[in-house]
Design a protein around this motif. Structure first.
Motif, PDB file in Angstrom:
ATOM      1  N   ASP A  29       0.832  -1.209   0.000  1.00  0.00           N
ATOM      2  CA  ASP A  29       0.000   0.000   0.000  1.00  0.00           C
ATOM      3  C   ASP A  29       0.862   1.253   0.000  1.00  0.00           C
ATOM      4  O   ASP A  29       1.857   1.326   0.739  1.00  0.00           O
ATOM      5  CB  ASP A  29      -0.911   0.009   1.223  1.00  0.00           C
ATOM      6  CG  ASP A  29      -1.851  -1.183   1.253  1.00  0.00           C
ATOM      7  OD1 ASP A  29      -2.954  -1.076   0.697  1.00  0.00           O
ATOM      8  OD2 ASP A  29      -1.454  -2.230   1.818  1.00  0.00           O
ATOM      9  N   GLU A  30       0.452   2.234  -0.794  1.00  0.00           N
ATOM     10  CA  GLU A  30       1.200   3.491  -0.848  1.00  0.00           C
ATOM     11  C   GLU A  30       0.257   4.651  -1.124  1.00  0.00           C
ATOM     12  O   GLU A  30      -0.833   4.474  -1.688  1.00  0.00           O
ATOM     13  CB  GLU A  30       2.277   3.434  -1.931  1.00  0.00           C
ATOM     14  CG  GLU A  30       1.737   3.271  -3.351  1.00  0.00           C
ATOM     15  CD  GLU A  30       2.833   3.187  -4.387  1.00  0.00           C
ATOM     16  OE1 GLU A  30       3.107   4.230  -5.013  1.00  0.00           O
ATOM     17  OE2 GLU A  30       3.390   2.083  -4.567  1.00  0.00           O
ATOM     18  N   VAL A  31       0.681   5.833  -0.718  1.00  0.00           N
ATOM     19  CA  VAL A  31      -0.027   7.060  -1.062  1.00  0.00           C
ATOM     20  C   VAL A  31       0.966   8.006  -1.730  1.00  0.00           C
ATOM     21  O   VAL A  31       2.154   8.018  -1.394  1.00  0.00           O
ATOM     22  CB  VAL A  31      -0.654   7.737   0.176  1.00  0.00           C
ATOM     23  CG1 VAL A  31      -1.781   6.907   0.739  1.00  0.00           C
ATOM     24  CG2 VAL A  31       0.402   8.022   1.249  1.00  0.00           C
ATOM     25  N   ASN A  32       0.472   8.785  -2.694  1.00  0.00           N
ATOM     26  CA  ASN A  32       1.323   9.710  -3.441  1.00  0.00           C
ATOM     27  C   ASN A  32       0.626  11.057  -3.571  1.00  0.00           C
ATOM     28  O   ASN A  32      -0.598  11.125  -3.778  1.00  0.00           O
ATOM     29  CB  ASN A  32       1.611   9.157  -4.841  1.00  0.00           C
ATOM     30  CG  ASN A  32       2.316   7.822  -4.811  1.00  0.00           C
ATOM     31  OD1 ASN A  32       3.516   7.739  -4.610  1.00  0.00           O
ATOM     32  ND2 ASN A  32       1.552   6.743  -5.017  1.00  0.00           N
ATOM     33  N   LEU A  33       1.397  12.121  -3.455  1.00  0.00           N
ATOM     34  CA  LEU A  33       0.887  13.480  -3.582  1.00  0.00           C
ATOM     35  C   LEU A  33       1.760  14.246  -4.567  1.00  0.00           C
ATOM     36  O   LEU A  33       2.979  14.027  -4.634  1.00  0.00           O
ATOM     37  CB  LEU A  33       0.911  14.203  -2.233  1.00  0.00           C
ATOM     38  CG  LEU A  33       0.156  13.562  -1.066  1.00  0.00           C
ATOM     39  CD1 LEU A  33       0.504  14.295   0.231  1.00  0.00           C
ATOM     40  CD2 LEU A  33      -1.350  13.613  -1.325  1.00  0.00           C
ATOM     41  N   SER A  34       1.153  15.152  -5.324  1.00  0.00           N
ATOM     42  CA  SER A  34       1.935  16.001  -6.218  1.00  0.00           C
ATOM     43  C   SER A  34       1.275  17.366  -6.356  1.00  0.00           C
ATOM     44  O   SER A  34       0.046  17.494  -6.265  1.00  0.00           O
ATOM     45  CB  SER A  34       2.097  15.358  -7.593  1.00  0.00           C
ATOM     46  OG  SER A  34       0.873  15.327  -8.291  1.00  0.00           O
ATOM     47  N   TYR A  35       2.112  18.368  -6.562  1.00  0.00           N
ATOM     48  CA  TYR A  35       1.641  19.743  -6.755  1.00  0.00           C
ATOM     49  C   TYR A  35       2.565  20.409  -7.772  1.00  0.00           C
ATOM     50  O   TYR A  35       3.790  20.297  -7.678  1.00  0.00           O
ATOM     51  CB  TYR A  35       1.672  20.518  -5.433  1.00  0.00           C
ATOM     52  CG  TYR A  35       1.376  21.998  -5.578  1.00  0.00           C
ATOM     53  CD1 TYR A  35       0.067  22.457  -5.642  1.00  0.00           C
ATOM     54  CD2 TYR A  35       2.412  22.927  -5.652  1.00  0.00           C
ATOM     55  CE1 TYR A  35      -0.208  23.815  -5.775  1.00  0.00           C
ATOM     56  CE2 TYR A  35       2.153  24.284  -5.772  1.00  0.00           C
ATOM     57  CZ  TYR A  35       0.840  24.727  -5.832  1.00  0.00           C
ATOM     58  OH  TYR A  35       0.559  26.052  -5.966  1.00  0.00           O
ATOM     59  N   LYS A  36       1.976  21.092  -8.740  1.00  0.00           N
ATOM     60  CA  LYS A  36       2.759  21.780  -9.771  1.00  0.00           C
ATOM     61  C   LYS A  36       2.149  23.140 -10.036  1.00  0.00           C
ATOM     62  O   LYS A  36       0.915  23.271 -10.145  1.00  0.00           O
ATOM     63  CB  LYS A  36       2.776  20.962 -11.060  1.00  0.00           C
ATOM     64  CG  LYS A  36       3.700  21.496 -12.157  1.00  0.00           C
ATOM     65  CD  LYS A  36       3.600  20.618 -13.394  1.00  0.00           C
ATOM     66  CE  LYS A  36       4.689  20.933 -14.400  1.00  0.00           C
ATOM     67  NZ  LYS A  36       5.987  20.346 -14.005  1.00  0.00           N
ATOM     68  N   LYS A  37       2.985  24.171 -10.118  1.00  0.00           N
ATOM     69  CA  LYS A  37       2.527  25.519 -10.445  1.00  0.00           C
ATOM     70  C   LYS A  37       3.333  26.048 -11.619  1.00  0.00           C
ATOM     71  O   LYS A  37       4.560  25.949 -11.637  1.00  0.00           O
ATOM     72  CB  LYS A  37       2.677  26.468  -9.255  1.00  0.00           C
ATOM     73  CG  LYS A  37       2.263  27.911  -9.602  1.00  0.00           C
ATOM     74  CD  LYS A  37       2.490  28.882  -8.467  1.00  0.00           C
ATOM     75  CE  LYS A  37       2.117  30.302  -8.901  1.00  0.00           C
ATOM     76  NZ  LYS A  37       2.344  31.300  -7.826  1.00  0.00           N
ATOM     77  N   ILE A  38       2.625  26.601 -12.600  1.00  0.00           N
ATOM     78  CA  ILE A  38       3.256  27.266 -13.739  1.00  0.00           C
ATOM     79  C   ILE A  38       2.819  28.724 -13.733  1.00  0.00           C
ATOM     80  O   ILE A  38       1.629  29.026 -13.808  1.00  0.00           O
ATOM     81  CB  ILE A  38       2.858  26.610 -15.068  1.00  0.00           C
ATOM     82  CG1 ILE A  38       3.274  25.142 -15.101  1.00  0.00           C
ATOM     83  CG2 ILE A  38       3.475  27.362 -16.245  1.00  0.00           C
ATOM     84  CD1 ILE A  38       2.784  24.387 -16.319  1.00  0.00           C
ATOM     85  N   ASN A  39       3.778  29.627 -13.616  1.00  0.00           N
ATOM     86  CA  ASN A  39       3.501  31.060 -13.742  1.00  0.00           C
ATOM     87  C   ASN A  39       4.265  31.564 -14.962  1.00  0.00           C
ATOM     88  O   ASN A  39       5.488  31.445 -15.026  1.00  0.00           O
ATOM     89  CB  ASN A  39       3.927  31.827 -12.499  1.00  0.00           C
ATOM     90  CG  ASN A  39       3.874  33.338 -12.724  1.00  0.00           C
ATOM     91  OD1 ASN A  39       4.906  34.006 -12.694  1.00  0.00           O
ATOM     92  ND2 ASN A  39       2.705  33.879 -12.991  1.00  0.00           N
ATOM     93  N   ALA A  40       3.551  32.084 -15.938  1.00  0.00           N
ATOM     94  CA  ALA A  40       4.188  32.567 -17.161  1.00  0.00           C
ATOM     95  C   ALA A  40       3.668  33.947 -17.504  1.00  0.00           C
ATOM     96  O   ALA A  40       2.472  34.226 -17.370  1.00  0.00           O
ATOM     97  CB  ALA A  40       3.921  31.601 -18.315  1.00  0.00           C
ATOM     98  N   LYS A  41       4.577  34.809 -17.951  1.00  0.00           N
ATOM     99  CA  LYS A  41       4.233  36.157 -18.391  1.00  0.00           C
ATOM    100  C   LYS A  41       4.880  36.387 -19.748  1.00  0.00           C
ATOM    101  O   LYS A  41       6.038  36.021 -19.956  1.00  0.00           O
ATOM    102  CB  LYS A  41       4.733  37.212 -17.401  1.00  0.00           C
ATOM    103  CG  LYS A  41       4.101  37.154 -16.018  1.00  0.00           C
ATOM    104  CD  LYS A  41       4.677  38.260 -15.135  1.00  0.00           C
ATOM    105  CE  LYS A  41       3.965  38.348 -13.783  1.00  0.00           C
ATOM    106  NZ  LYS A  41       4.207  37.159 -12.952  1.00  0.00           N
ATOM    107  N   TYR A  42       4.122  36.975 -20.673  1.00  0.00           N
ATOM    108  CA  TYR A  42       4.731  37.290 -21.959  1.00  0.00           C
ATOM    109  C   TYR A  42       4.005  38.447 -22.625  1.00  0.00           C
ATOM    110  O   TYR A  42       2.815  38.689 -22.390  1.00  0.00           O
ATOM    111  CB  TYR A  42       4.769  36.071 -22.890  1.00  0.00           C
ATOM    112  CG  TYR A  42       3.439  35.468 -23.247  1.00  0.00           C
ATOM    113  CD1 TYR A  42       2.728  35.889 -24.375  1.00  0.00           C
ATOM    114  CD2 TYR A  42       2.887  34.448 -22.473  1.00  0.00           C
ATOM    115  CE1 TYR A  42       1.514  35.318 -24.724  1.00  0.00           C
ATOM    116  CE2 TYR A  42       1.667  33.874 -22.811  1.00  0.00           C
ATOM    117  CZ  TYR A  42       0.992  34.301 -23.930  1.00  0.00           C
ATOM    118  OH  TYR A  42      -0.216  33.735 -24.263  1.00  0.00           O
TER     119      TYR A  42
END
Length: 600
Positions: A243-256
């Motif tokens: 048994d396992e648990v997994n977490l992920s978080y990703k943020k993309i901030n882009a300016k152009y």
């Protein structure tokens, strides 16, 4: 035209390759074809993989550039790095292609062009899987042209880290770092990327202008800069051996900064903030596994005075069952909530699917069936069948047939509330002998959703009458031709027409990809690569500007200093070719980049 194509093909045969030919296919596994892990040799679907080794040694600027090297795939862009671009797979465009990042949806509900692929940096990617053809039988809506699954690197046992610095033309500065640690109890991984480019004018004079052929610097146009900061963190805990648990978080901030296709603009600015969250629980047993997953994709986009906020929440349960030798069954259910926050629009989809794969000695059979119930539209049942036969170790053939549907985005519905989903039927047949692969493909799209020309500022969309037909063939050749030298050549011929037999806009009739990799000198790797694009017009029925008939050449040199440090030099558009992929939008002139990487 034929003379130009013949010359390009001869040049490509003499100078062509790709690192994928060096890979042992038996070691490559994929998950996108059936939502279960399989060897690529046992998959009936027409699928291509861009590996971590390719990414590291070709030093692609972004995911779009990497995808552009594949047979049947093409990218067009409204300017330089970070500007809005469109992905085409076998002539089917971005809004009909499902883009995933580690299985998390990347298509924007409040958008009109699918996923904001131009903002996806390529550092920290393990592999990119591209499944071609209708895939709704596995993935549901918005996969009528295929699926692109971008899989990030996983943490290795022990403590590891890496860092890269790149600088070059257009005042480009790129920095990335990854740190990870994995023990028997679990793992944690952190990645950060920053790209800062002063750039060049996104606008350039159109083909019918007296200034066509002159770059923005010559005409004193503003440089349209680009800045991207991407952060991600992943962690997991082994509760028991099973048994396992997994977490992920990703943020993309882009300016152009951006321009229209009619003039240089010194004030237009875009600010994007995209968030991707995922949590799952996995239980593994000898003959089956169960996965519970919850995830969210959130998009916050501001362009000049226009703002669009949207999100997708998804809840899913899935089980893979190995019910006999060389046979597995995947059962799953999911619920997706789509919301256009700005326009206060929403709908919900509930889906059930089953996928089955059987291997009988030399024969592989696969089937998939899916039921979707959308609160806005009618119920949909889609499916997919495939077969592959290995005559010998060197010779095989495969065929696939699938049905799909593409739901109007919430942004489409905000302009035209009466739209209904598109439906797609696709077929391909594939033959492989040693290092040669030939594929015929065909897709038919009914009720195709298109912008009503001339409707701005009261923008409207409509379902076109009849069927659009996209068909053609791909030829790919990959081989280590002489010692320490690898060769790759791919050619795509495409016919893309609406119900009136008129050519669809911005699809190239002919396309060639080529390159050569040489490893004959200790610690060095030399690469030459490029692309030829044949006839392509900016408008329907061969109207508008001709944006094809050009060949691009690029080169990369890698040098391994020692086990910790390596460096590279990359030159794009080696012969400084002037071209546009969209009439009125610029492409980069010859540019050079140098980088240094450290890893431990």
């Amino acid at each position: 035209m034929q003379k130009k194509l013949s010359i390009s093909l001869v040049a490509s045969i003499l100078l062509a390759t790709n690192l994928f030919s060096a890979q042992n296919l038996e070691t490559i596994t994929v998950t996108s074809a059936t939502k279960s892990t399989q060897s690529i040799k046992d998959v009936t679907s027409n699928i291509e993989v861009i590996t971590k080794e390719e990414i590291q040694e070709r030093h692609f600027t972004g995911v779009s550039e990497a995808l552009n090297t594949l047979a049947g795939v093409n990218i067009i862009s409204n300017g330089g790095v970070g500007q809005s671009d469109s992905l085409f797979i076998r002539g089917i465009d971005s809004k009909r292609i499902l883009i995933l990042v580690d299985g998390v949806r990347y298509n924007e509900p409040a958008g009109l062009s699918g996923a904001p692929l131009a903002q996806m940096l390529i550092d920290d990617i393990e592999q990119i899987e591209v499944v071609k053809g209708a895939q709704s039988g596995i993935w549901g809506a918005d996969a009528s042209g295929g699926v692109v699954n971008i899989i990030t690197s996983s943490a290795k046992k022990g403590f590891h880290g890496s860092g890269t610095v790149e600088m070059g033309s257009f005042n480009t500065k790129k920095y990335s770092t990854t740190v990870s640690n994995r023990t028997d109890l679990g793992y944690v991984k952190f990645n950060a990327n920053r790209t800062d480019i002063r750039g060049f004018s996104a606008f350039e004079s159109k083909e019918n202008s007296a200034n066509y052929g002159k770059r923005g610097d010559e005409l004193d146009y503003e440089r349209d800069g680009y800045n991207n900061n991407t952060y991600s963190i992943q962690g997991g805990l082994n509760l028991t051996d099973n048994d396992e648990v997994n977490l992920s978080y990703k943020k993309i901030n882009a300016k152009y900064d951006y321009d229209s296709s009619s003039a240089d603009n010194r004030t237009n600015k875009s600010d994007l903030n995209h968030f991707f969250k995922s949590a799952n629980y996995i239980h593994k047993a000898e003959k089956y596994d169960i996965k519970l997953n919850v995830q969210q994709s959130k998009f916050d986009r501001t362009q000049d005075t226009f703002t669009a906020q949207s999100l997708v929440n998804e809840f899913a349960i899935q089980s893979t069952i190995n019910y006999m030798d060389n046979a597995n069954l995947v059962l799953g259910a999911n619920k997706q909530n789509f919301e256009h926050i700005t326009d206060e629009l929403k709908y919900q989809t509930e889906g059930l699917f089953v996928s089955n794969t059987n291997t009988f000695d030399k024969l592989v059979l696969s089937q998939a069936l899916r039921y979707d119930n959308n609160t806005k539209f009618d119920e949909k049942v889609t499916g997919k069948i495939g077969a592959k036969y290995n005559f010998t170790e060197d010779l095989s053939t495969s065929a696939n047939y699938g049905t799909a549907y593409n739901a109007p985005t919430l942004s489409n519905l905000s302009y035209t509330s009466t739209l209904k989903p598109e439906t797609t039927k696709s077929f391909d047949v594939n033959a492989e002998y040693k290092d040669l692969r030939v594929t015929y493909f065909e897709s038919k799209i009914s009720d195709m959703i298109e912008y009503v020309s001339g409707s701005w500022p009261n923008t409207q969309y409509s379902n076109l009458d009849g069927e659009a037909t996209l068909k053609g063939y791909e030829v790919a050749f990959k081989k280590d031709i002489i010692e320490d030298t690898f060769l790759n050549l791919n050619y795509t011929h495409l016919s893309a027409q609406n119900d009136n037999k008129e050519d669809l806009a911005r699809r190239a009739k002919n396309q060639v990809g080529f390159g050569v990799d040489y490893y004959g000198i200790s610690k060095f790797h030399f690469n030459i690569n490029g692309q030829y694009i044949g006839d392509r017009y900016d408008g329907v029925n061969k109207t508008g500007a001709q944006t094809g008939n050009y060949t691009l050449w690029n080169t990369v040199v890698n040098y391994e200093i020692n086990k910790t440090f390596s460096t590279y030099l990359k030159v794009d558009n080696l012969f400084n070719k002037y071209y546009q992929t969209v009439d009125g939008y610029a492409t980069a002139e010859r540019s050079a980049y140098v980088g240094l990487k450290a890893s431990f």
